[in-house]
Design an enzyme around this catalytic site. Structure first.
Site, PDB file in Angstrom:
ATOM      1  N   SER A 110       3.368  -1.989  10.434  1.00 53.82           N
ATOM      2  CA  SER A 110       4.813  -2.095  10.635  1.00 53.82           C
ATOM      3  C   SER A 110       5.368  -3.488  10.303  1.00 53.82           C
ATOM      4  O   SER A 110       6.265  -3.987  10.993  1.00 53.82           O
ATOM      5  CB  SER A 110       5.192  -1.676  12.061  1.00 53.82           C
ATOM      6  N   GLU A 138      -6.791   5.029   7.897  1.00 53.06           N
ATOM      7  CA  GLU A 138      -6.524   6.440   7.559  1.00 53.06           C
ATOM      8  C   GLU A 138      -7.747   7.061   6.888  1.00 53.06           C
ATOM      9  O   GLU A 138      -8.047   8.237   7.084  1.00 53.06           O
ATOM     10  CB  GLU A 138      -5.275   6.538   6.673  1.00 53.06           C
ATOM     11  N   GLY A 195       2.757  -0.988   4.343  1.00 52.35           N
ATOM     12  CA  GLY A 195       2.853   0.412   3.952  1.00 52.35           C
ATOM     13  C   GLY A 195       4.310   0.799   3.735  1.00 52.35           C
ATOM     14  O   GLY A 195       4.886   0.585   2.662  1.00 52.35           O
ATOM     15  N   GLY A 196       4.939   1.343   4.773  1.00 52.86           N
ATOM     16  CA  GLY A 196       6.299   1.890   4.678  1.00 52.86           C
ATOM     17  C   GLY A 196       7.299   0.976   3.985  1.00 52.86           C
ATOM     18  O   GLY A 196       8.045   1.411   3.099  1.00 52.86           O
ATOM     19  N   HIS A 207      -9.542   1.479   4.997  1.00 50.94           N
ATOM     20  CA  HIS A 207      -8.267   1.657   5.691  1.00 50.94           C
ATOM     21  C   HIS A 207      -8.464   2.652   6.831  1.00 50.94           C
ATOM     22  O   HIS A 207      -9.225   3.611   6.703  1.00 50.94           O
ATOM     23  CB  HIS A 207      -7.217   2.184   4.696  1.00 50.94           C
ATOM     24  N   GLY A 248       2.494   2.524  10.679  1.00 43.87           N
ATOM     25  CA  GLY A 248       3.469   3.596  10.476  1.00 43.87           C
ATOM     26  C   GLY A 248       4.229   3.994  11.732  1.00 43.87           C
ATOM     27  O   GLY A 248       4.911   5.018  11.760  1.00 43.87           O
ATOM     28  N   ASN A 250       0.864  -1.181   0.000  1.00 43.62           N
ATOM     29  CA  ASN A 250       0.000   0.000   0.000  1.00 43.62           C
ATOM     30  C   ASN A 250       0.897   1.226   0.000  1.00 43.62           C
ATOM     31  O   ASN A 250       1.481   1.570   1.024  1.00 43.62           O
ATOM     32  CB  ASN A 250      -0.892  -0.040   1.261  1.00 43.62           C
ATOM     33  N   TRP A 251       1.017   1.847  -1.162  1.00 41.15           N
ATOM     34  CA  TRP A 251       1.968   2.962  -1.297  1.00 41.15           C
ATOM     35  C   TRP A 251       1.438   4.263  -0.691  1.00 41.15           C
ATOM     36  O   TRP A 251       2.166   5.238  -0.624  1.00 41.15           O
ATOM     37  CB  TRP A 251       2.320   3.186  -2.764  1.00 41.15           C
ATOM     38  N   LYS A 252       0.155   4.280  -0.334  1.00 36.48           N
ATOM     39  CA  LYS A 252      -0.440   5.506   0.228  1.00 36.48           C
ATOM     40  C   LYS A 252      -0.160   6.678  -0.719  1.00 36.48           C
ATOM     41  O   LYS A 252      -0.125   6.480  -1.931  1.00 36.48           O
ATOM     42  CB  LYS A 252       0.075   5.742   1.652  1.00 36.48           C
ATOM     43  N   GLU A 298      -5.486  -4.538  10.850  1.00 30.83           N
ATOM     44  CA  GLU A 298      -4.450  -3.514  11.019  1.00 30.83           C
ATOM     45  C   GLU A 298      -4.718  -2.720  12.297  1.00 30.83           C
ATOM     46  O   GLU A 298      -5.517  -1.774  12.293  1.00 30.83           O
ATOM     47  CB  GLU A 298      -4.470  -2.548   9.832  1.00 30.83           C
TER      48      GLU A 298
END
Ligand code: PGA
Length: 260
Positions: free
Chosen positions: A221, A105, A242-243, A103, A181, A13-15, A175
């Site tokens: 993470s 966010e 993500g990251g 998600h 993150g 997930n590149w956001k 999640e």
């Protein structure tokens, strides 16, 4: 590690990262790092921002790279006066396979309710794509001991009016919000307990076959140093990353977790 009979799904997930030039480079690098054998044991998806989707689709298809194209979000209506939104039909036209829905966010920063998430899940399915329904508790809920209750309620609401057959093919990502993150991941045992509760909720509402087919990802993470123990758990069938998905080398190592 015991085989689970469900193909693992590792999703990046590149956001809001990578413009379309960066995105093209990312998938090309990934294709050099990954081999045919990797794709035999793991399904891989990347979820770039909307502006990159067409470029990434073109590279994946012209170079025959077996990475599935994913999106991060969509609206639930087919078309209409919804300034700034993208419809599931538009994503399906780009051969998008997986769409993230709900998600945390989007829930916390953009006010997505369980009802909106459910409408999206159904619209994604109606357009022949697979939803990745995200659920997870806040730090306060974890500390209050209400994690499972919260997650079970999100699963039930997110899957309202979805058929057992559809549930058998979909993906739920657990999640925990406090792990996204932050560099703090849930321990493998804690993640397993919640993922098992998710599957049990699905079994009780949709039957054993739906529970058996459903893939449950853990997200929050995930990195090369913790993926092996997470993936060894019985009810964890993949990772939503993500990251660590923003760097092609690191993401390739996650996809190759079985050979490290
Ligand atoms: P993270 O993000 O891997 O950076 O914690 C996970 C996600 O939000 O999907």
């Amino acid at each position: 590690m015991a085989p689970k009979g469900r193909m693992p799904l590792i999703s990046g997930n590149w956001k809001m990262h990578h413009n379309h030039f960066d995105a093209i480079q990312m998938v090309q690098k990934l294709s050099y790092r990954l081999s045919k054998d990797d794709y035999k044991t793991v399904d891989v998806s990347v979820h770039p921002p909307f502006t990159d989707l067409r470029s990434v689709q073109t590279v994946l298809e012209s170079d025959r790279i077996p990475i599935a194209l994913g999106a991060q979000h969509c609206h639930w209506e087919e078309k209409g006066a919804f300034t700034g939104e993208v419809s599931p039909a538009m994503l399906a036209k780009l051969n998008v396979s997986y769409v993230i829905a709900g998600h945390s966010e989007r829930r916390t920063l953009f006010g997505e309710s369980d009802e909106m998430v459910n409408a999206k899940v159904r619209a994604i399915l109606a357009n022949g794509m697979t939803p990745i329904l995200c659920v997870g508790e806040s730090l306060e809920e974890r500390e209050a001991g209400t994690t499972e209750e919260r997650v079970r309620a999100q699963v039930a609401a997110g899957l309202a009016k979805v058929s057992a057959e559809q549930v058998a093919g979909l993906v739920i990502a657990y999640e925990p919000i406090w792990a996204i993150g932050t560099g703090r991941n849930a321990s493998a045992a804690d993640a397993q307990a919640v993922c098992a509760a998710i599957r049990a909720t699905v079994v009780s509402s949709f039957g054993a076959a739906a529970g058996e087919g459903l893939r449950v990802q853990y997200g929050g993470s995930v990195k090369p140093s913790n993926i092996v123990e997470l993936m060894a758990e019985a009810d964890i069938d993949g990772a939503l990353v993500g990251g660590a998905s923003l760097d092609a080398d690191e993401f390739a190592r996650l996809v190759q977790y079985q050979s490290v």
